[in-house]
Design an enzyme around this catalytic site. Structure first.
Site, PDB file in Angstrom:
ATOM      1  N   TRP A   1      64.089-114.012  14.878  1.00 26.28           N
ATOM      2  CA  TRP A   1      63.706-114.803  15.941  1.00 26.28           C
ATOM      3  C   TRP A   1      64.574-114.796  17.310  1.00 26.28           C
ATOM      4  O   TRP A   1      64.050-114.786  18.316  1.00 26.28           O
ATOM      5  CB  TRP A   1      63.614-116.109  15.497  1.00 26.28           C
ATOM      6  CG  TRP A   1      63.328-117.372  16.092  1.00 26.28           C
ATOM      7  CD1 TRP A   1      63.144-117.799  17.221  1.00 26.28           C
ATOM      8  CD2 TRP A   1      62.281-118.220  15.348  1.00 26.28           C
ATOM      9  NE1 TRP A   1      62.720-118.794  17.511  1.00 26.28           N
ATOM     10  CE2 TRP A   1      62.056-119.256  16.351  1.00 26.28           C
ATOM     11  CE3 TRP A   1      61.846-118.585  14.265  1.00 26.28           C
ATOM     12  CZ2 TRP A   1      61.193-120.347  16.108  1.00 26.28           C
ATOM     13  CZ3 TRP A   1      60.965-119.725  13.892  1.00 26.28           C
ATOM     14  CH2 TRP A   1      60.751-120.592  14.743  1.00 26.28           C
TER      15      TRP A   1
ATOM     16  N   ARG B   1      64.345-113.292  23.811  1.00 22.54           N
ATOM     17  CA  ARG B   1      65.628-113.466  24.568  1.00 22.54           C
ATOM     18  C   ARG B   1      65.238-114.702  25.626  1.00 22.54           C
ATOM     19  O   ARG B   1      66.056-115.292  26.099  1.00 22.54           O
ATOM     20  CB  ARG B   1      66.183-112.258  25.504  1.00 22.54           C
ATOM     21  CG  ARG B   1      66.495-111.307  24.722  1.00 22.54           C
ATOM     22  CD  ARG B   1      66.932-110.135  25.167  1.00 22.54           C
ATOM     23  NE  ARG B   1      65.805-109.346  25.346  1.00 22.54           N
ATOM     24  CZ  ARG B   1      65.583-108.103  25.663  1.00 22.54           C
ATOM     25  NH1 ARG B   1      66.643-107.486  26.274  1.00 22.54           N
ATOM     26  NH2 ARG B   1      64.394-107.665  25.809  1.00 22.54           N
TER      27      ARG B   1
ATOM     28  N   GLU C   1      72.548-123.265  18.501  1.00 19.36           N
ATOM     29  CA  GLU C   1      72.615-123.181  16.923  1.00 19.36           C
ATOM     30  C   GLU C   1      73.707-123.921  16.381  1.00 19.36           C
ATOM     31  O   GLU C   1      74.762-123.979  16.914  1.00 19.36           O
ATOM     32  CB  GLU C   1      72.495-121.719  16.310  1.00 19.36           C
ATOM     33  CG  GLU C   1      72.160-121.467  15.009  1.00 19.36           C
ATOM     34  CD  GLU C   1      72.260-120.195  14.506  1.00 19.36           C
ATOM     35  OE1 GLU C   1      72.105-119.211  15.447  1.00 19.36           O
ATOM     36  OE2 GLU C   1      72.287-119.750  13.430  1.00 19.36           O
TER      37      GLU C   1
ATOM     38  N   ALA D   1      78.770-122.210  12.506  1.00 19.28           N
ATOM     39  CA  ALA D   1      79.375-122.201  11.150  1.00 19.28           C
ATOM     40  C   ALA D   1      81.003-121.962  11.581  1.00 19.28           C
ATOM     41  O   ALA D   1      81.926-121.846  10.648  1.00 19.28           O
ATOM     42  CB  ALA D   1      79.000-121.230  10.157  1.00 19.28           C
ATOM     43  N   ARG D   2      81.237-121.834  12.790  1.00 18.76           N
ATOM     44  CA  ARG D   2      82.716-121.816  13.182  1.00 18.76           C
ATOM     45  C   ARG D   2      83.243-123.110  13.266  1.00 18.76           C
ATOM     46  O   ARG D   2      84.657-123.369  12.806  1.00 18.76           O
ATOM     47  CB  ARG D   2      83.021-121.096  14.558  1.00 18.76           C
ATOM     48  CG  ARG D   2      82.879-119.744  14.923  1.00 18.76           C
ATOM     49  CD  ARG D   2      83.467-119.279  16.220  1.00 18.76           C
ATOM     50  NE  ARG D   2      84.600-119.143  16.281  1.00 18.76           N
ATOM     51  CZ  ARG D   2      85.396-118.854  17.483  1.00 18.76           C
ATOM     52  NH1 ARG D   2      84.761-118.851  18.618  1.00 18.76           N
ATOM     53  NH2 ARG D   2      86.463-118.920  17.566  1.00 18.76           N
TER      54      ARG D   2
ATOM     55  N   HIS E   1      53.828-115.421  24.301  1.00 15.51           N
ATOM     56  CA  HIS E   1      54.302-114.167  23.651  1.00 15.51           C
ATOM     57  C   HIS E   1      54.828-113.937  22.339  1.00 15.51           C
ATOM     58  O   HIS E   1      54.487-113.273  21.726  1.00 15.51           O
ATOM     59  CB  HIS E   1      55.360-113.706  24.725  1.00 15.51           C
ATOM     60  CG  HIS E   1      55.694-112.282  24.797  1.00 15.51           C
ATOM     61  ND1 HIS E   1      54.836-111.213  24.943  1.00 15.51           N
ATOM     62  CD2 HIS E   1      56.897-111.740  24.332  1.00 15.51           C
ATOM     63  CE1 HIS E   1      55.289-110.004  24.654  1.00 15.51           C
ATOM     64  NE2 HIS E   1      56.601-110.391  24.397  1.00 15.51           N
TER      65      HIS E   1
ATOM     66  N   ARG F   1      54.379-112.785  16.196  1.00 18.95           N
ATOM     67  CA  ARG F   1      54.766-113.545  15.272  1.00 18.95           C
ATOM     68  C   ARG F   1      53.848-114.264  14.436  1.00 18.95           C
ATOM     69  O   ARG F   1      53.948-114.637  13.210  1.00 18.95           O
ATOM     70  CB  ARG F   1      56.264-114.481  15.308  1.00 18.95           C
ATOM     71  CG  ARG F   1      57.151-113.793  16.103  1.00 18.95           C
ATOM     72  CD  ARG F   1      57.777-112.667  15.446  1.00 18.95           C
ATOM     73  NE  ARG F   1      58.930-112.091  15.997  1.00 18.95           N
ATOM     74  CZ  ARG F   1      59.719-111.024  15.599  1.00 18.95           C
ATOM     75  NH1 ARG F   1      59.041-110.132  14.491  1.00 18.95           N
ATOM     76  NH2 ARG F   1      60.429-110.444  16.116  1.00 18.95           N
TER      77      ARG F   1
END
Lengths: 312, 312, 312, 312
Positions: free
Chosen positions: C110, C114, C120, C123-124, C226, C231
């Protein structure tokens, strides 16, 4: 069309230079490097640098698809496959840089393509050259009566002469007053020591839109083809189309396999809407289909008949 | 770190190749071309192609500023001026392409830099290699207690041993089951003729995030420096920072004047907020300023004191 | 599929809120706002915010074409015209923001789009949830023998059971060891006070690629279409296609006239290459054309016959 | 400054409209919606639509950092933290759309900001209005003698009068001839039935660069702030700066917490190079530092002394 003296000297030096490289190199494009290709009355494009070739596209695709591309044994076939299936990233792996001289009203259209890098001559810092685009007589078209953005018949006689006269006169007058306001000549020498001269960033507003500007323009191969598809098209304005057509020739020297696939799957291709496809299938099945009841507007129907070679 | 056999052969051919070009060429970068620079336990970067050099930045700036740049007679000075005043477009005129091998969790961070072109190895088409990143013992850090995204002390003894054991075991098990589900070995040979094998696009979901992937990554010099500023920074995760630091060395070979200006005006530079600047001025005027009443939070105050070399 | 408690509360508050606005508002989309649409086993999309509607596209087009669009008196007709002639900028005037929960291997596909904005879950900073994608039995497809990136028959019996067992087991084991390495449970409570716990940015590498992540994803209408074209296509992997198909429904609620034109001129449309068009014309003229001598490869010939409804 | 009759009517309708929405709504910005803010002699900006508010930035950041942001309990503090540490993606979650009327030479600068969506009035399709930018007398500045792109003293007396006369005369003459070539008046009515009229796409080239154009311009909050940082700066040309300053006021109505952080950490902030920082530290330690031997050029030294409040 003229490079400045400094550009001429730079060109001569660049053409004389030779270096050894381990990078992919394309002799047919090397032969074109730096040399201006004249366009319109004072414009040009010239290739300044490039990265990659047909093989670089293939190499990138093979990284993506890894062992999966073993089956496609041949580069040309792989390039055509990528083009046909709208793969874009392998084509982004090649890059080209042009030096372009063009009228400002063309530059204003061109810059709308955002996916490129641009360095334009700055009229805030520097004095513009006294050069304007004046159309050739055969380009002096009337407004099209059927197409709001198109051209109709060529103007003739007095009307044509009057247009050319006005274009020349107004551009010249505006430029002369620009220089007067700057209180500088084209070379930057002061005209009247008693005056200060208006700031360049202000004086430039007096120039007409057919004044020539220039820029460096760098773009990847995928986005270049997108630009060419729109601007080498018959619906594009003539004054930008000549630039696109010259770049299409550069494309053929640079990446011949990509250029061939581009002609077949983009420039020469057509898109049929769901409704157009349905009608085409019915026609192929021998059915008589008329515009009325087809679901297409008259305009779309005409477009489809033209595409299918069924005019008249 | 290992290239595949096919890549090794490609590398040998590419290194042996020599062509004559009229393009700008950088001998120090030519010497690095194609050769992998090993990073982490199995990763690498290698330069695949490049366009432009320090002079290409200067050339683009001179097109923009035209006769306006006569005053700046020296290239290094002009480059420093451009960097200091945040001019970006002249730096966009250079381009570089890397082949990178990196763990997937690093790739997920990296891809957030959108202004680049990428072709990644596809696990839909192809089988992934059995290679995982296992940190060196000195990188096995505890969660920082003061910084939510940072690392604290290095783990030791049993806890460290247990972590390394789990990382190795889980990655290996997940990969073995991946191959079993595919019903293929690493080379694509079927394992059990009685089974069909799960589709690659599905089986890949069983791999762990330290599995290595690879891609071609192409970027212009301006955006590369933006990437390096964020990722060569002390706050970047170690596993991406080593890649950025290796690229910084490439930068120095490729465009030494740009690299020097980048270190002075970006990497080694600091930004002071309006409030921080005000306090700095008062300190310079000899005033005693305390955090309380300064308008800065304790955290910002500490940051400022560190920057000004006034800790302790 | 589950929102966290905090997200549930936020959802309830957002749904209860009502404000008066002078902005364009779409009741059919307001009705969908915030509510998760479940996808796969634990995923979802939900619309968080939007800007513009069908009329905003028309309004922007009328600014561009000014008095030139007087002739097209009707909004639907103008939207179809814009879509047919690949005008993109009027569609860029609408924007939508989604909250998406999706498996990491889907997120990796996904993110290659761009031209969107993404935040997001990190996970840090934070601990991942213990949720993995396990395909429904009818999605457990074998590798296609004819298409390197496709799926073939559905696996059955022991092989299917074994795959599901492995996927569940490995994801669970990897997660449990992730928590053990962190020395934290899902809620962040320490497990063993004698241990420090590995940094989150490191421990995450032990997770499998079917672990769920989530993000906010904001995109303009042109780029959304687009994305959907690629997709929601039959060639897209099932696990991303379900997201695209759900978004297509959102599109219909939001901008019904645009959605209709999109179906006719994009989703249901076909592109014929120069060679394919030539063959179609010859067939329409009653000529018998065979693959041999047609200039098309066998594969392209098959594609063309399928498109034209001439299989078998 | 004047909207067309059609735009006036649209404005009245838009202002009268009221709808209920569950989207984030900002009353202070609603109050500004649609209403033109006059700029220069005939230009304006007006807000057409928006998405998000201060809370949308916070919401996106909390998705990214998840439980990791629990510690930062307060929205304003989180926004300042994000700004200070150059986090960009949460600010991309807000979007705004402007209608802008501006002189073409300003539009040419403005359009270089590529990360925005634009629909410009098209002079291929439509007839341009007879409106030109003529600077106010106090803006008629001479070229700066010290700064190649700056302005010096204001012109006075005869020289100023002459400049204003020329600007008015040339723009008017060029426009009148544009209409004559088109053979149409401003409203599109034919002038001389015996003539055809030149195509609009050609006639426009006769206009001067101070002719007004207009566009819809849509941009996310992150990129808007980037634009404002460059264009609300004292070094920006006055004619674009007035637009940026008006947008800065819109920013304050729309996202007050973001606007405050933007002023503190961007507009009012300074960047010190590695060398400048070293000198600042030595000055703070009480050392006497002179330009000679400082490693800074005279120009950079002056810049640093100004920044540190040590001029004279």
């Amino acid at each position: 069309m003229a490079l400045t003296d400094a550009q001429q000297q730079e060109l001569a030096e660049a053409k004389a230079a030779r270096a050894e490289t381990r990078r992919p190199t394309v002799p047919a494009l090397e032969a074109l490097l730096f040399e201006p290709i004249p366009l319109l009355d004072h414009g040009f494009i010239r290739v300044i640098d490039y990265m990659g070739d047909d093989s670089a596209v293939v190499q990138a695709a093979r990284v993506s698809y890894g062992r999966g591309t073993r089956a496609v044994t041949e580069d040309r076939g792989l390039i055509r496959y990528l083009m046909r299936h709208w793969h874009s990233t392998p084509f982004e792996m090649c890059e080209i840089k042009f030096h372009v001289k063009l009228p400002i009203f063309v530059a204003r259209q061109w810059i709308r393509h955002r996916m490129a890098n641009v360095n334009e001559y700055s009229a805030r810092y520097s004095i513009m050259d006294r050069e304007f685009y004046i159309p050739a007589p055969e380009q002096l078209a009337a407004q099209s009566s059927s197409n709001r953005q198109g051209r109709g018949e060529v103007l003739e006689g007095d009307e044509a002469a009057r247009v050319l006269h006005l274009l020349r006169q107004d551009a010249g007058t505006a430029y002369d007053h620009y220089a007067e306001m700057l209180n500088e000549d084209e070379a930057g020498a002061p005209l009247d020591p008693a005056r200060q001269g208006l700031a360049r960033e202000l004086a430039r507003m007096n120039l007409t839109l057919n004044t020539y500007t220039q820029w460096y323009w760098k773009i990847d191969l995928h986005n270049l083809m997108h630009f060419l598809r729109l601007r080498a098209d018959a619906h594009a304005q003539y004054e930008i189309r000549v630039y696109a057509e010259a770049m299409l020739k550069v494309l053929e020297a640079w990446v011949p396999a990509v250029a061939e696939a581009f002609r077949d799957y983009r420039l020469g291709a057509v898109t049929l809407s769901a409704q157009m496809l349905e009608i085409t299938r019915r026609l192929l099945a021998g059915e008589a289909v008329e515009q009325a009841g087809s679901g297409l507007s008259k305009r779309e129907w005409r477009e489809l008949m033209t595409v299918l070679g069924r005019e008249g």
